[in-house]
Structure formats: structure tokens, C-alpha cells
Design a protein around this motif. Structure first.
Motif, PDB file in Angstrom:
ATOM      1  N   GLU A 122       0.826  -1.219   0.000  1.00  0.00           N
ATOM      2  CA  GLU A 122       0.000   0.000   0.000  1.00  0.00           C
ATOM      3  C   GLU A 122       0.856   1.264   0.000  1.00  0.00           C
ATOM      4  O   GLU A 122       0.458   2.288  -0.551  1.00  0.00           O
ATOM      5  CB  GLU A 122      -0.991   0.017   1.166  1.00  0.00           C
ATOM      6  N   VAL A 123       2.039   1.219   0.589  1.00  0.00           N
ATOM      7  CA  VAL A 123       2.941   2.379   0.550  1.00  0.00           C
ATOM      8  C   VAL A 123       3.497   2.536  -0.853  1.00  0.00           C
ATOM      9  O   VAL A 123       3.561   3.641  -1.387  1.00  0.00           O
ATOM     10  CB  VAL A 123       4.083   2.231   1.584  1.00  0.00           C
ATOM     11  N   ALA A 124       3.888   1.430  -1.467  1.00  0.00           N
ATOM     12  CA  ALA A 124       4.430   1.491  -2.824  1.00  0.00           C
ATOM     13  C   ALA A 124       3.392   2.005  -3.814  1.00  0.00           C
ATOM     14  O   ALA A 124       3.743   2.647  -4.806  1.00  0.00           O
ATOM     15  CB  ALA A 124       4.925   0.107  -3.244  1.00  0.00           C
ATOM     16  N   ALA A 125       2.104   1.744  -3.552  1.00  0.00           N
ATOM     17  CA  ALA A 125       1.043   2.173  -4.456  1.00  0.00           C
ATOM     18  C   ALA A 125       0.501   3.565  -4.126  1.00  0.00           C
ATOM     19  O   ALA A 125      -0.395   4.047  -4.814  1.00  0.00           O
ATOM     20  CB  ALA A 125      -0.095   1.154  -4.416  1.00  0.00           C
ATOM     21  N   ALA A 126       1.026   4.213  -3.112  1.00  0.00           N
ATOM     22  CA  ALA A 126       0.510   5.535  -2.704  1.00  0.00           C
ATOM     23  C   ALA A 126       0.773   6.568  -3.806  1.00  0.00           C
ATOM     24  O   ALA A 126       1.892   6.660  -4.313  1.00  0.00           O
ATOM     25  CB  ALA A 126       1.169   5.976  -1.411  1.00  0.00           C
ATOM     26  N   LYS A 150      13.211  15.521  25.719  1.00  0.00           N
ATOM     27  CA  LYS A 150      14.386  14.820  25.188  1.00  0.00           C
ATOM     28  C   LYS A 150      14.064  13.437  24.630  1.00  0.00           C
ATOM     29  O   LYS A 150      14.753  12.960  23.759  1.00  0.00           O
ATOM     30  CB  LYS A 150      15.437  14.686  26.272  1.00  0.00           C
ATOM     31  N   GLU A 151      13.028  12.788  25.129  1.00  0.00           N
ATOM     32  CA  GLU A 151      12.784  11.402  24.762  1.00  0.00           C
ATOM     33  C   GLU A 151      11.773  11.226  23.633  1.00  0.00           C
ATOM     34  O   GLU A 151      11.381  10.116  23.332  1.00  0.00           O
ATOM     35  CB  GLU A 151      12.269  10.622  25.986  1.00  0.00           C
ATOM     36  N   LEU A 152      11.301  12.305  23.005  1.00  0.00           N
ATOM     37  CA  LEU A 152      10.233  12.188  22.014  1.00  0.00           C
ATOM     38  C   LEU A 152      10.735  12.458  20.599  1.00  0.00           C
ATOM     39  O   LEU A 152      11.453  13.426  20.352  1.00  0.00           O
ATOM     40  CB  LEU A 152       9.098  13.156  22.340  1.00  0.00           C
ATOM     41  N   LEU A 153      10.304  11.608  19.682  1.00  0.00           N
ATOM     42  CA  LEU A 153      10.525  11.789  18.248  1.00  0.00           C
ATOM     43  C   LEU A 153       9.169  12.039  17.614  1.00  0.00           C
ATOM     44  O   LEU A 153       8.201  11.338  17.914  1.00  0.00           O
ATOM     45  CB  LEU A 153      11.082  10.511  17.627  1.00  0.00           C
ATOM     46  N   THR A 154       9.076  12.999  16.728  1.00  0.00           N
ATOM     47  CA  THR A 154       7.836  13.280  16.031  1.00  0.00           C
ATOM     48  C   THR A 154       8.032  12.976  14.557  1.00  0.00           C
ATOM     49  O   THR A 154       8.948  13.500  13.930  1.00  0.00           O
ATOM     50  CB  THR A 154       7.423  14.758  16.212  1.00  0.00           C
ATOM     51  N   VAL A 155       7.166  12.139  14.014  1.00  0.00           N
ATOM     52  CA  VAL A 155       7.209  11.756  12.606  1.00  0.00           C
ATOM     53  C   VAL A 155       5.928  12.266  11.972  1.00  0.00           C
ATOM     54  O   VAL A 155       4.831  11.955  12.450  1.00  0.00           O
ATOM     55  CB  VAL A 155       7.306  10.220  12.449  1.00  0.00           C
ATOM     56  N   SER A 156       6.036  13.062  10.911  1.00  0.00           N
ATOM     57  CA  SER A 156       4.832  13.589  10.276  1.00  0.00           C
ATOM     58  C   SER A 156       4.993  13.623   8.768  1.00  0.00           C
ATOM     59  O   SER A 156       6.106  13.645   8.238  1.00  0.00           O
ATOM     60  CB  SER A 156       4.493  14.980  10.820  1.00  0.00           C
ATOM     61  N   LEU A 157       3.852  13.627   8.085  1.00  0.00           N
ATOM     62  CA  LEU A 157       3.812  13.665   6.633  1.00  0.00           C
ATOM     63  C   LEU A 157       2.543  14.388   6.225  1.00  0.00           C
ATOM     64  O   LEU A 157       1.477  14.167   6.813  1.00  0.00           O
ATOM     65  CB  LEU A 157       3.811  12.239   6.061  1.00  0.00           C
ATOM     66  N   MET A 167      -1.323   6.211   6.680  1.00  0.00           N
ATOM     67  CA  MET A 167      -0.788   4.898   6.341  1.00  0.00           C
ATOM     68  C   MET A 167       0.734   4.957   6.153  1.00  0.00           C
ATOM     69  O   MET A 167       1.464   4.095   6.661  1.00  0.00           O
ATOM     70  CB  MET A 167      -1.476   4.387   5.065  1.00  0.00           C
ATOM     71  N   ILE A 168       1.233   5.975   5.463  1.00  0.00           N
ATOM     72  CA  ILE A 168       2.678   6.078   5.227  1.00  0.00           C
ATOM     73  C   ILE A 168       3.421   6.300   6.543  1.00  0.00           C
ATOM     74  O   ILE A 168       4.452   5.678   6.802  1.00  0.00           O
ATOM     75  CB  ILE A 168       2.980   7.187   4.203  1.00  0.00           C
ATOM     76  N   VAL A 169       2.901   7.177   7.393  1.00  0.00           N
ATOM     77  CA  VAL A 169       3.549   7.423   8.685  1.00  0.00           C
ATOM     78  C   VAL A 169       3.540   6.155   9.531  1.00  0.00           C
ATOM     79  O   VAL A 169       4.555   5.783  10.132  1.00  0.00           O
ATOM     80  CB  VAL A 169       2.874   8.605   9.426  1.00  0.00           C
ATOM     81  N   ASN A 170       2.406   5.464   9.577  1.00  0.00           N
ATOM     82  CA  ASN A 170       2.325   4.230  10.368  1.00  0.00           C
ATOM     83  C   ASN A 170       3.294   3.165   9.867  1.00  0.00           C
ATOM     84  O   ASN A 170       3.955   2.491  10.666  1.00  0.00           O
ATOM     85  CB  ASN A 170       0.893   3.693  10.368  1.00  0.00           C
TER      86      ASN A 170
END
Length: 182
Positions: A122-126, A150-157, A167-170
Motif C-alpha cells: 500500500e505504501v508502494a502504491a501511494a 528529550k525522549e520524544l521523536l515526532t514523525v509527520s507527513l 498509512m505512510i507514517v504508520n
């Protein structure tokens, strides 16, 4: 014989270019040689004001009806520092370093993690990643940052499709977690 003329202080108008001058204390405007209050001037020009407001509203509605909405999906990862398996019991981990979180952020941006995310069908077909180089596109669109904590990473799209962004972030976070567990 001389006559005395009483002196009275009067606020002088502020000189401007053209035929308009504003009296600072009376809020009067001189237009073409005649005094008028600002409200009177606005009332005289009411149709110009109404036309400007109507034009601004029409332009805003036109923009909002044609603009493509964009959705941002965000995941927050808690990076926990662990002691090695052979550490003595009761030993506390060393103070958390910002470099540790930065290292995890770089790992999430690494080719191996992003390629693992791209292996999901599903990521490849996005549609967002439908380009000649989906890895480069994913790296450009995926934002990985460290938070104030200090201990948190934030990933966004951000994407025009909310489900696609989530779906891509997950899948990216899942690939990162799998790489951590390996």
C-alpha cells in the motif's frame, strides 16, 4: 497706536501632499476644502467600502472552493533508554542525552528503514510516492524531528489524502520499530 491681539493656541493641521489634511485633535478630515468627520467620509464612500468587502469575500470563497486541502498525519515515538542485559541490578541508566534521540531520528530517516516501509504494497502504491524515485520522495516528504522533551521523536507527513498520510507514517514507524527490535 498699537492694538493687542489675544493669542490663542490652535492645533495646526498635519500637512500632507494633495488637498487632504488631518486635524489631530478633532478627527476631522479636510477633503477638497471642506471639513468632514471620518464617519461622514466613510458614509460618503460607503458603496466603495461595500464593493471592496464584497470583492474580498468573493475572492476568499473562490480560493477556498478551488484549493486542495492538505492533511498532516503525525506519530510521536517515546525513545526509552535501556541498560544492557549484563548490567547489575539496581543500576540507574545514565542521564538521557539529546544525541541519543538525534541518533534515533537519523535511524528513522535511514535508507534501510525507509526501504522497509516502501516494501509494503500500500505504501508502494501511494499516489504521493508515484515518482521515478519513491525513496527520495519519501525522504523529502517525511518529517522527523525531536521534540522539546528529550525522549520524544515526532514523525509527520502532509498529503492531499488523509488516509494515505496516516498509512505512510504508520508503516514508517512500524519499519523503525522492527529495525530496533532486530
Amino acid at each position: 497706536m498699537s492694538s493687542l491681539i489675544p493669542y490663542r493656541s490652535v492645533a495646526a493641521p498635519i500637512e500632507t501632499t494633495g488637498s487632504r489634511a488631518l486635524h489631530p485633535r478633532t478627527a476631522q478630515v479636510r477633503v477638497g476644502g471642506e471639513d468632514a468627520s471620518i464617519l461622514e467620509l466613510m458614509w460618503r464612500r460607503r458603496w466603495t467600502l461595500v464593493a471592496c468587502v464584497a470583492l474580498a469575500v468573493a475572492l476568499g470563497v473562490a480560493y477556498l472552493s478551488t484549493a486542495t486541502p492538505h492533511y498532516t498525519s503525525t506519530a510521536v515515538i517515546f525513545v526509552q533508554q535501556q541498560l544492557p542485559d549484563n548490567a547489575p541490578t539496581g543500576l540507574q541508566p545514565p542521564p538521557f542525552a539529546t544525541a541519543t534521540v538525534e541518533a534515533h531520528a537519523e535511524m528513522l530517516r535511514s535508507n534501510s528503514v525507509l526501504l522497509e516501509a516502501l516494501r509494503h504494497p500500500e505504501v508502494a502504491a501511494a499516489p504521493l510516492l508515484a515518482s521515478a524515485d519513491p525513496l527520495r520522495t519519501l525522504r523529502r516528504e517525511l518529517d522527523v524531528s525531536t521534540g522539546l522533551e528529550k525522549e520524544l521523536l515526532t514523525v509527520s507527513l502532509t498529503s492531499p489524502d488523509a488516509d494515505e498520510a496516516a498509512m505512510i507514517v504508520n508503516r514508517g514507524v512500524e519499519a523503525y520499530v522492527e529495525a530496533q527490535q532486530a
